[in-house]
Design a protein around this motif. Structure first.
Motif, short mmCIF file in Angstrom:
data_model
loop_
_atom_site.label_atom_id
_atom_site.label_comp_id
_atom_site.label_asym_id
_atom_site.label_seq_id
_atom_site.Cartn_x
_atom_site.Cartn_y
_atom_site.Cartn_z
N LYS A 90 -4.47 18.01 13.85
CA LYS A 90 -2.85 17.93 13.64
C LYS A 90 -2.22 18.03 12.16
N ALA A 91 -3.17 17.05 11.37
CA ALA A 91 -2.75 16.81 10.01
C ALA A 91 -3.95 16.47 9.19
N VAL A 92 -4.33 16.83 7.77
CA VAL A 92 -5.29 16.46 6.97
C VAL A 92 -4.60 15.72 5.92
N GLN A 93 -5.38 14.77 5.68
CA GLN A 93 -5.09 13.75 4.62
C GLN A 93 -6.09 13.79 3.53
N GLU A 94 -5.83 13.47 2.53
CA GLU A 94 -6.91 13.26 1.31
C GLU A 94 -6.84 11.55 0.79
N THR A 95 -8.01 11.33 0.32
CA THR A 95 -8.47 10.04 -0.19
C THR A 95 -9.56 10.45 -1.13
N ALA A 96 -9.98 9.24 -1.98
CA ALA A 96 -10.92 9.28 -2.95
C ALA A 96 -12.11 9.39 -2.20
N LEU A 97 -13.23 9.70 -2.85
CA LEU A 97 -14.61 9.72 -2.31
C LEU A 97 -15.21 8.52 -2.52
N PRO A 98 -15.72 7.65 -1.53
CA PRO A 98 -16.20 6.37 -1.71
C PRO A 98 -17.61 6.56 -2.72
N ALA A 99 -17.45 5.60 -3.46
CA ALA A 99 -18.57 5.20 -4.22
C ALA A 99 -20.10 5.39 -3.66
N ASP A 100 -20.19 5.12 -2.52
CA ASP A 100 -21.36 4.70 -1.66
C ASP A 100 -21.81 6.09 -1.12
N SER A 101 -21.04 7.05 -0.94
CA SER A 101 -20.96 8.24 -0.21
C SER A 101 -22.27 8.95 -0.60
N ALA A 102 -22.70 8.90 -2.06
CA ALA A 102 -23.73 9.73 -2.57
C ALA A 102 -25.08 9.11 -1.90
N VAL A 103 -25.04 8.03 -2.09
CA VAL A 103 -26.21 7.16 -1.50
C VAL A 103 -26.46 7.52 -0.14
N TRP A 104 -25.46 7.07 0.83
CA TRP A 104 -25.59 7.53 2.19
C TRP A 104 -26.03 8.80 2.63
N TRP A 105 -25.43 9.90 1.91
CA TRP A 105 -25.64 11.31 2.08
C TRP A 105 -26.82 12.11 1.36
N GLY A 106 -27.52 11.01 0.50
CA GLY A 106 -28.82 11.71 -0.31
C GLY A 106 -28.26 12.49 -1.49
N THR A 107 -27.01 12.69 -1.47
CA THR A 107 -26.97 13.71 -2.75
C THR A 107 -25.28 13.45 -3.31
#
Length: 311
Positions: free
Chosen positions: A206-223
């Motif tokens: 229904k709607a797309v919102q944006e936010t900053a990329l979490p700092a831990d995302s790179a570690v969680w996803w491996g890149t």
């Protein structure tokens, strides 16, 4: 006062959706705050709110997790729930915000804590990655690993509620929610075009919102070359109905109320209904309505009835 919701990272505190949604308290790491100050802050939260539900990611450093247990132990209180989640950072931030919304409702602290497992089933969280070579939290086949080394490759990965992985392309798709929801997008180096132009329409977002990329995302996803996304239920009325539709019980090991088969405060698994309660807890159990049902992911028909707009 509502039950306090606390987190171990500022990235887990998304902006409130309405003026009634409270903020979350930040439980800082040992490197950022001495133990005495942490004890004072937690004591103040307990005095102001009565109960504290603290969320931390599964990737939390061991020293930070040990600090949380130390604070609870030194305060000698059973009014602090420590909940460790395997959700990706953006999905966990959404779950925390949903529980912040519910904290001002008429649910007891035990129900709010145990509702985290139920609501996580309705958060579809994933990412677009330029490489899956170091992705360890979602199963990756040999073919996908080989394609990761090809220049220009992109992969769409869904981590929750069911792991999925596809190579990004015009015909690529991921199995998504079967209910109306909104999408939160955390842009990173990976292009978000497939998410906004292909995935969002396919999922009926229904709607797309944006936010900053979490700092831990790179570690969680491996890149670090990724863009993270999560589809979720934004309506507090729907969240309330989902939680309220599940039978409430009293934990057989501590005095907290709960939904489901695990207490959010003492973390004990509840025995099946046909198993006798422990002797010390049997006297605390009240009558259970025969028509009530246990906490579980709702069926598709039940979800549609729960999410359907009222008259």
């Amino acid at each position: 006062m509502p039950t306090a919701i606390a987190v171990t990272s500022p990235d887990l505190v998304l902006p409130p959706t309405d003026p009634q949604t409270p903020l979350a308290a930040l439980l800082q790491s040992p490197d950022a705050q001495p133990l005495d100050s942490a004890l004072v802050d937690m004591h103040r939260l307990l005095e102001q709110h009565g109960y504290v539900i603290a969320f931390c990611p599964a990737s939390i450093p061991a020293a930070h997790e040990h600090r949380l247990h130390t604070v609870r132990s030194l305060l000698e209180t059973d009014r602090i729930a420590l909940i460790k989640s395997d959700l990706p950072p953006l999905g966990l931030a959404i779950l925390v915000r949903q529980l912040r919304q519910l904290s001002v409702c008429d649910f007891s602290p035990g129900v709010i804590a145990s509702a985290a497992r139920l609501l996580s089933h309705y958060i579809h969280t994933g990412a677009v990655l330029n490489s899956v070579a170091r992705l360890e939290r979602v199963p990756v086949g040999l073919t996908a690993h080989a394609r990761s080394w090809m220049p220009g490759s992109q992969f769409a990965v869904l981590a929750n509620p069911r792991p999925q992985l596809v190579k990004v392309g015009p015909a690529a798709t991921l199995e998504g929610p079967d209910f109306a929801c909104e999408l939160l997008l955390a842009k990173g180096p990976a292009s978000p075009d497939w998410i906004t132009h292909t995935l969002a329409p396919a999922w009926g977002i229904k709607a797309v919102q944006e936010t900053a990329l979490p700092a831990d995302s790179a570690v969680w996803w491996g890149t670090g070359k990724l863009t993270e996304f999560a589809a979720y239920l934004p309506d507090i009325a729907v969240l309330y109905q989902l939680v309220a539709s599940v039978r409430r019980e009293q934990c057989r090991w501590c005095p907290m109320e709960l939904i489901g088969d695990r207490c959010g405060f003492c973390a004990s698994h509840q025995p099946p209904e046909d198993e006798p309660a422990p002797p010390h807890a049997a006297a605390a159990l009240g009558p259970v309505p025969a028509s009530a049902h246990r906490a579980r992911p709702l069926t598709r028909a039940e979800r549609r009835r729960a999410i359907a707009p009222g008259p």
